[in-house]
Design a protein around this motif. Structure first.
Motif, mmCIF file in Angstrom:
data_model
loop_
_atom_site.group_PDB
_atom_site.id
_atom_site.type_symbol
_atom_site.label_atom_id
_atom_site.label_comp_id
_atom_site.label_asym_id
_atom_site.label_seq_id
_atom_site.Cartn_x
_atom_site.Cartn_y
_atom_site.Cartn_z
ATOM 1 N N ILE A 1 31.145 48.621 51.743
ATOM 2 C CA ILE A 1 31.892 47.371 51.596
ATOM 3 C C ILE A 1 33.368 47.647 51.890
ATOM 4 N N GLU A 2 33.903 46.987 52.893
ATOM 5 C CA GLU A 2 35.308 47.185 53.242
ATOM 6 C C GLU A 2 36.214 46.667 52.129
ATOM 7 N N HIS A 3 37.335 47.339 51.938
ATOM 8 C CA HIS A 3 38.275 46.946 50.887
ATOM 9 C C HIS A 3 39.674 47.379 51.277
ATOM 10 N N TYR A 4 40.660 46.972 50.476
ATOM 11 C CA TYR A 4 42.060 47.264 50.759
ATOM 12 C C TYR A 4 42.537 48.563 50.110
ATOM 13 N N GLY A 5 41.674 49.199 49.324
ATOM 14 C CA GLY A 5 42.107 50.339 48.538
ATOM 15 C C GLY A 5 42.851 49.890 47.294
ATOM 16 N N ILE A 6 43.040 50.802 46.354
ATOM 17 C CA ILE A 6 43.775 50.474 45.137
ATOM 18 C C ILE A 6 45.256 50.354 45.488
ATOM 19 N N GLU A 7 45.845 49.211 45.173
ATOM 20 C CA GLU A 7 47.216 48.933 45.577
ATOM 21 C C GLU A 7 47.980 48.302 44.421
ATOM 22 N N THR A 8 49.289 48.391 44.490
ATOM 23 C CA THR A 8 50.133 47.683 43.536
ATOM 24 C C THR A 8 50.357 46.274 44.049
ATOM 25 N N TYR A 9 49.996 45.292 43.234
ATOM 26 C CA TYR A 9 50.132 43.895 43.612
ATOM 27 C C TYR A 9 50.920 43.213 42.497
ATOM 28 N N GLY A 10 52.216 43.078 42.709
ATOM 29 C CA GLY A 10 53.064 42.579 41.635
ATOM 30 C C GLY A 10 53.086 43.560 40.484
ATOM 31 N N GLU A 11 52.708 43.100 39.286
ATOM 32 C CA GLU A 11 52.691 43.952 38.094
ATOM 33 C C GLU A 11 51.370 44.684 37.918
ATOM 34 N N ASP A 12 50.406 44.423 38.768
ATOM 35 C CA ASP A 12 49.046 44.929 38.560
ATOM 36 C C ASP A 12 48.620 45.906 39.645
ATOM 37 N N LEU A 13 47.752 46.842 39.235
ATOM 38 C CA LEU A 13 46.974 47.605 40.205
ATOM 39 C C LEU A 13 45.745 46.784 40.533
ATOM 40 N N MET A 14 45.416 46.686 41.813
ATOM 41 C CA MET A 14 44.367 45.770 42.237
ATOM 42 C C MET A 14 43.550 46.399 43.359
ATOM 43 N N LEU A 15 42.268 46.039 43.405
ATOM 44 C CA LEU A 15 41.366 46.461 44.470
ATOM 45 C C LEU A 15 40.742 45.202 45.049
ATOM 46 N N ARG A 16 41.172 44.828 46.267
ATOM 47 C CA ARG A 16 40.730 43.558 46.857
ATOM 48 C C ARG A 16 39.673 43.799 47.933
ATOM 49 N N PHE A 17 38.710 42.872 48.022
ATOM 50 C CA PHE A 17 37.651 42.962 49.029
ATOM 51 C C PHE A 17 37.000 41.595 49.153
ATOM 52 N N GLU A 18 35.919 41.493 49.936
ATOM 53 C CA GLU A 18 35.218 40.228 50.147
ATOM 54 C C GLU A 18 33.731 40.401 49.884
ATOM 55 N N ASP A 19 33.072 39.291 49.545
ATOM 56 C CA ASP A 19 31.623 39.323 49.357
ATOM 57 C C ASP A 19 30.933 39.081 50.704
ATOM 58 N N PRO A 20 29.588 39.055 50.780
ATOM 59 C CA PRO A 20 28.916 38.918 52.074
ATOM 60 C C PRO A 20 29.238 37.629 52.827
#
Length: 320
Positions: A102-121
């Protein structure tokens, strides 16, 4: 009386079999109910939640009977972020997404949060972030191969991409007890972070101010509506009075079997629901196969079960 943040988020998908496999078997979410959209009986409606079914953990899917895909744009409920227990959980999920290709953006800093973003099918935008209130008691699904130490606990936040930030911000802060915690730029679109600290999850809403892109054309892979959480029916009635005072397009308060709710279009055209506490939920055994889950119908639809099931079966055969 208080508002408690986010009650649930409802999204649009192409096939409940594909979506069930992804959200239940890959992401480890517990299925709460398999039912139909009460306003469109040929549309499946799946509810996922924690083991208690409480507001703030519910994520629902409508199988829409069209092949129109969602088109990116502004004035949209763009992304739902699920809450996980800690930073180690983000690492676990990064590895699990890799294992499932599943493709994703990697763990990143997004504002005040650490976030892992991706998409469903279906291309639905989702992600993970660390729970804002780690000292509370949570009830993740224990019957998944995802360890409970890393499991999804509920909803962390949603991202709203909108043209006129102040209009939506006014509704969220004055009616629903959100307050601004930070602002940060992302490329051409400034982002304001709001948070509600009344509820267990201390939900956040990211307002992405986007006056450049065309409007979203909603379809498969889009988020249909955001449900905000009223403490009780009296508070729901207060919100309804505010909606009517401003002449917003709305449904009025309607009974939805386990909740009372009203739906309205806020100034940027987003569909907001306001829902009361969820009560009286049925319990179903968990299975890896959605076809083995019985179809739940509210009492007022029970006498139409044979017709509803026949229509759903016909749609299933067509999709296969």
């Amino acid at each position: 009386m208080k508002n408690l943040g986010i009650h649930h988020v409802s999204s649009l998908v192409s096939d409940i079999h594909q979506s069930y496999d992804f959200y239940h078997n890959t992401l480890g979410l517990k299925l709460l109910i398999k039912t139909v959209n009460q306003d469109e009986k040929t549309m499946y409606h799946l509810f996922f939640s924690d083991t208690t079914g409480r507001g703030g953990t519910e994520f629902t899917l409508f199988q829409i009977n069209t092949f129109k895909e969602n088109t990116f744009g502004t004035n949209s409920i763009e992304r739902i972020i699920f809450a996980v227990p800690n930073v180690d959980a983000l690492t676990y999920w990064e590895n699990r997404l890799n294992q499932f290709n599943i493709e994703h953006y990697g763990i990143e800093t997004y504002g005040e949060d650490l976030m892992l973003r991706f998409e469903d099918p279906d291309g639905l935008k989702i992600g993970f972030a660390v729970i804002a209130n780690p000292d509370e008691t949570y009830y993740p699904n224990p019957d998944s191969d995802v360890p409970t130490d890393f499991a999804i606990l509920g909803i962390h936040s949603v991202h709203l991409r909108i043209r006129y930030k102040k209009a939506t911000e006014f509704i969220l802060t004055n009616w629903f007890d959100f307050h601004e915690t930070s602002q940060f730029p992302e490329e051409r679109f400034p982002i304001t972070v709001l948070q509600n600290t009344n509820g267990v999850f201390k939900h956040k809403i990211y307002l992405i101010e986007d006056k450049l892109n065309p409007l979203e054309d909603q379809g498969i892979g889009g988020i249909h509506h955001l449900a905000l959480y009223a403490e009780d029916k009296e508070r729901l009635e207060e919100i309804q009075a505010l909606v009517e005072e401003r002449h917003f397009t709305n449904s009025g308060i309607v009974p939805r079997e386990f909740i009372f709710a009203t739906y309205f279009k806020e100034p940027n055209g987003l569909l907001f629901e306001v829902a009361s506490k969820t009560v009286g939920l049925p319990k179903f055994p968990q299975t890896d196969n959605i076809d083995e889950v019985p179809l739940y119908l509210p009492a007022f639809l029970e006498d139409k079960r044979a017709l509803i099931e026949a229509e759903l079966n016909q749609i299933d055969r067509f999709r296969k």
